[in-house]
Design an enzyme around this catalytic site. Sequence first.
Site, PDB file in Angstrom:
ATOM      1  N   LYS A  98      17.889  16.114 -28.656  1.00 13.77           N
ATOM      2  CA  LYS A  98      19.094  15.374 -28.998  1.00 13.77           C
ATOM      3  C   LYS A  98      18.848  13.889 -28.763  1.00 13.77           C
ATOM      4  CE  LYS A  98      23.682  17.316 -28.212  1.00 13.77           C
ATOM      5  NZ  LYS A  98      24.682  17.580 -27.181  1.00 13.77           N
TER       6      LYS A  98
HETATM    7  O1  G3P Z   1      28.805  18.488 -27.746  1.00 13.75           O
HETATM    8  C1  G3P Z   1      29.411  17.305 -27.277  1.00 13.75           C
HETATM    9  C2  G3P Z   1      30.370  17.620 -26.204  1.00 13.75           C
HETATM   10  O2  G3P Z   1      29.742  18.094 -25.052  1.00 13.75           O
HETATM   11  C3  G3P Z   1      31.337  16.538 -25.895  1.00 13.75           C
HETATM   12  O3  G3P Z   1      32.544  17.154 -25.731  1.00 13.75           O
HETATM   13  O4  G3P Z   1      34.867  17.427 -25.093  1.00 13.75           O
HETATM   14  O5  G3P Z   1      33.384  15.889 -23.771  1.00 13.75           O
HETATM   15  O6  G3P Z   1      34.141  15.274 -26.045  1.00 13.75           O
HETATM   16  P1  G3P Z   1      33.801  16.385 -25.118  1.00 13.75           P
END
Ligand code: G3P
Length: 275
Positions: A98
Site C-alpha cells: 500500500k
Molecule cells: O481502509 C482504510 C480504513 O482503514 C480507514 O477507515 O474508518 O478510519 O476512515 P476509517
Amino acid sequence: MRLFLDSGILEEIEEIQSYGILDGVTLNPSLVKKAVENIRKSGKAKINMADYIKKILNTVPGLPVSLEVIGLDEQQMIDEARRLYDLFNPVANNVYVKIPVNCAFGDKENDFDAVGAIKAAASEGIPINCTLIFTPEQALLAAKAGASFVSPFVGRIDDHIRKRAGITFKKEDYFPSEGITQGSTLLDDNGILSGIDLVRKIVKIFNRYGIGTKVLAASIRNTRQLRESALAGADIATAPYNVIKGLVCHLKTREGMEKFTGDVVQEYASLLRGD
Ligand code: G3P
C-alpha cells in the site's frame, strides 16, 4: 464485488475467513498498531510484529493482504515496498504494498514522490494498492503509474463534507450517496458529492478508458455504504469486522425464522432428519 476485511485482528480475520466469503485483507499502520497493542496490553502472549504479520498472511493464503509503507519520500517508499515484498511475500505469496497517492504533508512539497514510487515498485512486479484517494484524478494518476488497486476513502470524504458544513455526526452515520443539501446548496468537495459519488466517478473514468486498475472502496462505515459501493461498480470493498457481520442481518429475517421454526410439524421434521 470482492469483499475484503479491513482489520489487523487475527481472530476477526480467522472468523470472517471461516465463513468462506472473504476475498482479502487490508492493513495500515493504525490497524497493525491497534492489533499488536491489544495483544500486548492483554498480557496473554509475547508478540513479535513480523511474526504476527506472517500469521495473518498464512491465515488467508491466496487472498491479497495489503501492507503499507511509511516513507515520506520516493526513495524511502521504493526501498520499503521492496523490503515489505521481499520479507513477507514469500510467506504465502499474497502481499500487496500500500502506497499513499501523495506522501506530502506539513511544509513538504514533494507531491509526486508517491506516484514515482508506485511507478518504480509496480514496474518491478510488486502489486500496489494506492491508498488515501480522495479525487478521481488521483485515482487516474495512480492507475497510470501502474497501481493494481486504488482505494478511495468513502467515509472520510463524507466526514470532510459534513465537518466543513458544521454538521455534527457519528462516524457510522449514513451519508446519502447523492449528497446532502444545506439550505438550497448541494454540499460537495470540489464536485464530489459523497464517498460513494467518488467511487462512482472513478469507476466511470476507468470504464471509459478501459483502465484495468481495480477500484477498492475503503473507509466503509456501514452496511448501506457497502451496498452502494457495489451499485457504484466498485470491484472490491474493504470493511471493518462489525460492518461485515452486519451484512447478514435484518429484523424481518429474524422474524421469518421465528415464524417458520414455529410452524415446523413433526412429519416435516422427520422427513428432513430421517428420524
Ligand atoms: O481502509 C482504510 C480504513 O482503514 C480507514 O477507515 O474508518 O478510519 O476512515 P476509517
